[in-house]
Each structure stands twice: as C-alpha cells, then as structure tokens.
Write a protein that holds these residues in place. Sequence first.
Motif, mmCIF file in Angstrom:
data_model
loop_
_atom_site.group_PDB
_atom_site.id
_atom_site.type_symbol
_atom_site.label_atom_id
_atom_site.label_comp_id
_atom_site.label_asym_id
_atom_site.label_seq_id
_atom_site.Cartn_x
_atom_site.Cartn_y
_atom_site.Cartn_z
ATOM 1 N N LEU A 69 0.855 -1.202 -0.018
ATOM 2 C CA LEU A 69 -0.084 0.051 -0.172
ATOM 3 C C LEU A 69 0.758 1.240 -0.085
ATOM 4 C CD1 LEU A 69 -2.863 1.515 0.249
ATOM 5 C CD2 LEU A 69 -2.407 1.208 2.938
ATOM 6 N N GLN A 70 0.558 2.211 -0.802
ATOM 7 C CA GLN A 70 1.095 3.448 -0.814
ATOM 8 C C GLN A 70 -0.100 4.663 -0.685
ATOM 9 O OE1 GLN A 70 4.708 4.108 -1.800
ATOM 10 N NE2 GLN A 70 4.866 2.037 -1.957
ATOM 11 N N ALA A 71 0.101 5.359 0.463
ATOM 12 C CA ALA A 71 -1.043 6.197 0.815
ATOM 13 C C ALA A 71 -0.694 7.250 1.684
ATOM 14 C CB ALA A 71 -2.277 5.414 1.550
ATOM 15 N N LEU A 72 -1.223 8.689 1.647
ATOM 16 C CA LEU A 72 -0.803 9.634 2.395
ATOM 17 C C LEU A 72 -2.167 9.998 3.029
ATOM 18 C CD1 LEU A 72 1.024 11.805 3.680
ATOM 19 C CD2 LEU A 72 0.075 13.364 1.693
ATOM 20 N N ILE A 73 -2.238 9.730 4.209
ATOM 21 C CA ILE A 73 -3.581 10.327 5.003
ATOM 22 C C ILE A 73 -3.284 11.578 5.908
ATOM 23 C CG2 ILE A 73 -5.035 9.538 6.889
ATOM 24 C CD1 ILE A 73 -3.591 6.560 6.410
ATOM 25 N N ARG A 74 -3.991 12.606 5.672
ATOM 26 C CA ARG A 74 -4.119 13.786 6.199
ATOM 27 C C ARG A 74 -5.044 14.170 7.390
ATOM 28 N NH1 ARG A 74 -3.652 18.124 2.109
ATOM 29 N NH2 ARG A 74 -1.490 17.549 2.039
ATOM 30 N N TRP A 75 -4.478 14.296 8.642
ATOM 31 C CA TRP A 75 -5.453 14.393 9.730
ATOM 32 C C TRP A 75 -5.604 15.804 10.105
ATOM 33 C CZ3 TRP A 75 -7.184 9.852 11.872
ATOM 34 C CH2 TRP A 75 -6.708 8.645 11.635
ATOM 35 N N TYR A 88 -1.323 16.610 10.894
ATOM 36 C CA TYR A 88 -0.626 15.521 10.984
ATOM 37 C C TYR A 88 -0.699 14.846 9.680
ATOM 38 C CZ TYR A 88 0.733 16.305 15.672
ATOM 39 O OH TYR A 88 1.390 16.700 16.894
ATOM 40 N N GLU A 89 0.190 14.148 9.026
ATOM 41 C CA GLU A 89 0.173 13.316 7.983
ATOM 42 C C GLU A 89 0.626 11.841 8.186
ATOM 43 O OE1 GLU A 89 0.136 16.329 4.246
ATOM 44 O OE2 GLU A 89 1.830 15.722 4.735
ATOM 45 N N THR A 90 -0.144 10.988 7.836
ATOM 46 C CA THR A 90 0.595 9.564 7.828
ATOM 47 C C THR A 90 0.935 9.080 6.517
ATOM 48 O OG1 THR A 90 -0.952 9.063 9.940
ATOM 49 C CG2 THR A 90 0.080 7.447 8.863
ATOM 50 N N ALA A 91 2.177 8.831 6.382
ATOM 51 C CA ALA A 91 2.449 8.289 5.209
ATOM 52 C C ALA A 91 2.860 6.792 5.089
ATOM 53 C CB ALA A 91 3.813 8.846 4.614
ATOM 54 N N GLY A 95 5.527 -1.061 3.429
ATOM 55 C CA GLY A 95 5.320 -1.541 4.770
ATOM 56 C C GLY A 95 5.902 -0.845 5.906
ATOM 57 N N THR A 96 5.900 0.382 5.588
ATOM 58 C CA THR A 96 6.220 1.334 6.689
ATOM 59 C C THR A 96 5.265 2.425 7.065
ATOM 60 O OG1 THR A 96 7.427 2.911 5.591
ATOM 61 C CG2 THR A 96 8.775 0.888 6.329
ATOM 62 N N CYS A 97 5.144 3.018 8.107
ATOM 63 C CA CYS A 97 4.325 4.278 8.484
ATOM 64 C C CYS A 97 5.178 5.328 9.028
ATOM 65 C CB CYS A 97 3.292 3.774 9.502
ATOM 66 S SG CYS A 97 2.205 5.103 9.985
ATOM 67 N N THR A 98 4.980 6.583 8.448
ATOM 68 C CA THR A 98 5.723 7.472 8.951
ATOM 69 C C THR A 98 4.637 8.502 9.195
ATOM 70 O OG1 THR A 98 7.459 6.926 7.664
ATOM 71 C CG2 THR A 98 7.585 9.150 8.425
ATOM 72 N N VAL A 99 4.732 9.272 10.417
ATOM 73 C CA VAL A 99 3.933 10.325 10.776
ATOM 74 C C VAL A 99 4.607 11.694 10.890
ATOM 75 C CG1 VAL A 99 2.199 11.277 12.430
ATOM 76 C CG2 VAL A 99 2.470 8.947 12.080
ATOM 77 N N THR A 100 4.195 12.635 10.151
ATOM 78 C CA THR A 100 4.765 13.897 10.188
ATOM 79 C C THR A 100 3.966 15.093 10.797
ATOM 80 O OG1 THR A 100 4.369 14.283 8.018
ATOM 81 C CG2 THR A 100 6.791 13.505 8.747
ATOM 82 N N GLU A 101 4.434 16.169 11.420
ATOM 83 C CA GLU A 101 3.417 17.189 11.866
ATOM 84 C C GLU A 101 3.608 18.288 10.695
ATOM 85 O OE1 GLU A 101 2.715 20.158 15.678
ATOM 86 O OE2 GLU A 101 4.391 18.916 15.661
ATOM 87 N N ARG A 103 1.491 20.016 7.345
ATOM 88 C CA ARG A 103 0.797 19.830 5.857
ATOM 89 C C ARG A 103 2.048 19.728 4.997
ATOM 90 N NH1 ARG A 103 -4.564 21.224 3.477
ATOM 91 N NH2 ARG A 103 -3.868 21.452 1.205
ATOM 92 N N SER A 104 1.970 18.841 4.119
ATOM 93 C CA SER A 104 3.010 18.968 2.952
ATOM 94 C C SER A 104 2.390 19.410 1.724
ATOM 95 C CB SER A 104 3.646 17.532 2.898
ATOM 96 O OG SER A 104 2.610 16.609 2.417
ATOM 97 N N ASP A 105 3.152 19.467 0.587
ATOM 98 C CA ASP A 105 2.670 19.772 -0.772
ATOM 99 C C ASP A 105 1.889 18.716 -1.359
ATOM 100 O OD1 ASP A 105 3.136 22.276 -0.498
ATOM 101 O OD2 ASP A 105 5.126 22.305 -1.252
ATOM 102 N N ALA A 106 2.068 17.409 -0.798
ATOM 103 C CA ALA A 106 1.590 16.012 -1.557
ATOM 104 C C ALA A 106 0.196 16.205 -1.290
ATOM 105 C CB ALA A 106 2.331 14.916 -0.478
ATOM 106 N N THR A 107 -0.533 15.313 -2.155
ATOM 107 C CA THR A 107 -1.776 15.276 -2.326
ATOM 108 C C THR A 107 -2.229 13.809 -1.583
ATOM 109 O OG1 THR A 107 -1.979 16.289 -4.466
ATOM 110 C CG2 THR A 107 -3.817 14.986 -3.803
ATOM 111 N N PRO A 108 -3.089 14.052 -0.419
ATOM 112 C CA PRO A 108 -3.559 12.930 0.231
ATOM 113 C C PRO A 108 -4.486 12.115 -0.443
ATOM 114 C CG PRO A 108 -4.682 14.767 1.375
ATOM 115 C CD PRO A 108 -3.777 15.422 0.000
#
Length: 159
Positions: A69-75, A88-91, A95-101, A103-108
Amino acid sequence: MGEGASTRDGIAGLDFSAITPEQFAEIVKGLSAKEIDRIARDGELRARILEEVFARMERQFKRDAAGSLQALIRWKVTSAADQAEAVYETAIADGTCTVTEGRSDATPRVTLAMGDADFLKLVSGNQSPVMMFMMRKVKITGDVAFAAGLNRYFDIPKP
C-alpha cells in the motif's frame, strides 16, 4: 477546584510513554467530550497528547496488513477551545508508516477532519469510524472507501 481542573491535572500528570494503548483507551473512554474539550484548552497539554497519539500510530502500524500500500492520510484536528488546528500526515509506503506534523505539498489519498474529542475517541477505539462519519463527527475528503478500512492497518485498542 472543579471537576474539569482535576481531570485536566490528572491527564497532565500522566507519563504517556508509560501507559499502554489499552490503558489510554480506558482513560479516554472515561472522559466526556466536554472534559476532553476542557483538556484541549491547555495548548501545551493538547500538543503533548496529539504528539503521543501520532507517535504511537507508527508503533501500532500493522506492516503485514499494509503490504505494498502507498497512501498519504492527512489528519486535521480542530479545537473547540480556540487552539489552532493541528495537522499531521501519515504516510504508508513499502510496509512502513511515517507520521509528520504539518501539511506537506503532497496530495493525500484521504483527509480526515474532526474535533479533539472525536479524534481521541476514534483513535482509542471508543467510537466506530462508520458511525462517526454517518453522524457527521468526522469529515472525509478523498477516498471514503479507503478511510472506512483504515482500522485494518493499525492495532487499535478494544476498550
């Protein structure tokens, strides 16, 4: 001191790193939405709680369930207590999950927006995501079907 102050002080005194997700879920279960909103008035405490919740997301991630799975979730967590919206964004990728505080320019793939109380009830397993959506407690933009199945990618406590 009133009930709100003692609840806030009790939460403020917690060492979040020392409690399990199940214990956190029980704490959230015992709080009303009004109590959570009172806690959120303390911007520093609110930030500490959100940081811990999102840090746990990485640890609660089910790598095997995600596969390729490849997905960006914006909270977007809004506050009834005049605090700034927390983003926050969960990428999920490879097989990994990375959370950043922030908003990025990426489309969730999906954006989930809700208030502090609803967010804590959702991530602690105290509210059904489907019911929350139907009751308009969570606003979903993007892939609604993907959002409905997000819980399969995280080990969410059963309070």
